[in-house]
Design an enzyme around this catalytic site. Structure first.
Site, short mmCIF file in Angstrom:
data_model
loop_
_atom_site.label_atom_id
_atom_site.label_comp_id
_atom_site.label_asym_id
_atom_site.label_seq_id
_atom_site.Cartn_x
_atom_site.Cartn_y
_atom_site.Cartn_z
N GLY A 31 0.83 -1.20 0.00
CA GLY A 31 0.00 0.00 0.00
C GLY A 31 0.86 1.24 0.00
O GLY A 31 2.05 1.18 -0.29
N LYS A 35 4.47 -2.74 2.96
CA LYS A 35 4.09 -4.04 2.39
C LYS A 35 3.54 -4.95 3.48
O LYS A 35 3.80 -4.75 4.67
CB LYS A 35 5.31 -4.70 1.75
CG LYS A 35 5.96 -3.88 0.64
CD LYS A 35 7.20 -4.59 0.10
CE LYS A 35 7.89 -3.76 -0.96
NZ LYS A 35 9.13 -4.42 -1.46
N VAL A 36 2.81 -5.97 3.04
CA VAL A 36 2.27 -6.96 3.95
C VAL A 36 2.71 -8.34 3.49
O VAL A 36 2.66 -8.66 2.29
CB VAL A 36 0.73 -6.90 4.02
CG1 VAL A 36 0.19 -7.97 4.97
CG2 VAL A 36 0.27 -5.52 4.47
N LYS A 51 3.57 -6.70 8.81
CA LYS A 51 3.36 -5.42 8.14
C LYS A 51 4.64 -4.59 8.22
O LYS A 51 5.12 -4.26 9.31
CB LYS A 51 2.20 -4.66 8.81
CG LYS A 51 1.91 -3.31 8.17
CD LYS A 51 0.72 -2.63 8.84
CE LYS A 51 0.44 -1.27 8.22
NZ LYS A 51 -0.72 -0.58 8.87
N ASP A 152 -9.97 6.50 7.60
CA ASP A 152 -9.53 5.97 6.30
C ASP A 152 -10.23 4.64 5.99
O ASP A 152 -9.60 3.68 5.58
CB ASP A 152 -8.01 5.78 6.30
CG ASP A 152 -7.46 5.50 4.91
OD1 ASP A 152 -8.05 5.98 3.92
OD2 ASP A 152 -6.44 4.79 4.80
#
Length: 350
Positions: A31, A35-36, A51, A152
């Site tokens: 995102g 990163k994940v 994460k 969000d």
């Protein structure tokens, strides 16, 4: 950040994980902030999520500390992704020492709500959709009760694990009492953003801003589509202007009237006209109860008609086939008429 984390670890408030405790590390997403990864936690037989964050610096460290603190306050809730601890290594090069901080979190086996709806929408009943909406409302209710505004909410920040909603990503979340002093830029994905924020970048996002996003998400759950999605065109300023001017998606055919009323009130252009998250929860509870009763009645009637058909068949076999054809035709017509019930004509609020 380092002092706070070290103190929390020493007091066993936060668990520290070592690189060798993980195996089968695979990147599963990225995102705007990092990163994940999915990994297997050795000796536990379970998948977890790691994460990571881009550009690890002082600002990132504060964001991580902020997210850890928020998770600590709401980790008890079943519809919020669990936070397990932190680790320090590079998931893509484990042989190199790294100071990057990883959040060790619960893994959601169905990914984001966005991908879950894309894969499973045609199999979902209205009861399933109402339950997803209700679980999402429960998660946001937990945040608001802890005086936290998410800020969000969109379908890539909502995860699904074993068909259960799990709210994630608190990177932009703010305490309600401090949010009025926040003057950050306009983050997020345009269709989910508070219209007041689109109109005025200095507008302070609040609980009612989350409610607006909930309205859009409820519509998305009911339709199985991304809001204002156009494969050949990205979200742009022109769309933002139209949303400020009260452009909204149209209800999907056969959506129950009470469900439409819930999400249209949530995405009202005036924040004061929007319900609270607890009011949304209560109304979704009613919708679930009514759709459950309707489903049970539907199954009961079909079973009774099936048994009636069987009995009529036995009777007709001992008499003549013509009577069987007549009675079976009557029963089939009843089933067809029942199947043609339009949920949109049923008011679940009464």
């Amino acid at each position: 950040m380092q002092n706070w984390v070290e103190e929390a670890i020493s007091k066993e408030h936060i668990k520290i994980y070592k690189c060798e405790q993980f195996s089968n590390i695979q990147k599963i997403g990225s995102g705007g902030s990092g990163k994940v990864y999915r990994a297997n936690l050795k000796n536990h037989g379970q998948n977890i999520a790691l994460k990571s964050f881009f550009d690890f610096n002082e600002a990132t460290a504060k964001e991580i500390e902020h997210e850890i603190r928020l998770h600590r306050d709401v980790h008890f809730h079943d519809n919020i992704i669990k936070f397990y601890g932190i680790a320090q290594f590079d998931p893509e090069n484990q042989n190199v020492q790294s100071k990057n901080c990883l959040l060790v979190m619960e893994y959601a086996d169905s990914g984001t709500l966005k991908s879950y709806l894309k894969k499973n929408f045609n199999c979902l009943t209205w009861n399933d959709k109402c339950r997803l909406a209700y679980q999402l409302a429960c998660a946001v209710s937990c945040l608001h009760n802890e005086k936290i505004v998410h800020r969000d909410l969109h379908s890539s920040n909502v995860l699904v694990h074993q068909n259960i909603v799990k709210l994630s990503d608190f990177g932009l979340s703010k305490r309600i009492e401090s949010s009025s002093n926040t003057r950050s830029g306009c983050f997020g994905i345009i269709p989910y953003i508070e219209p007041k924020k689109l109109l005025n970048n200095q507008y302070s996002l609040n609980e009612k801003s989350d409610i607006y996003s909930i309205g859009v998400l409820l519509w998305e759950i009911s339709s199985g589509r991304l809001p204002f999605y156009n494969e050949s065109k990205e979200y742009d300023v022109a769309l933002a202007i139209k949303i400020v001017q009260d452009l909204r998606e149209d209800p999907t055919p056969d959506t129950p009237k009470d469900y439409i009323k819930i999400y249209t009130e949530c995405w009202d252009g005036e924040p004061d006209n929007r319900p609270t998250i607890d009011q949304v929860k209560e109304r979704l509870e009613v919708a679930i109860a009514r759709t459950s009763v309707m489903t049970e009645n539907y199954q009961t009637v079909k079973f009774q008609l099936l048994m009636s058909d069987k009995q009529e068949f036995k009777t007709s076999s001992s008499n003549n086939t013509s009577s069987n054809n007549t009675s079976h035709g009557d029963s089939s017509q009843i089933i067809q008429n029942f199947n043609k019930l339009n949920l949109n004509e049923i008011d679940l609020t009464t």
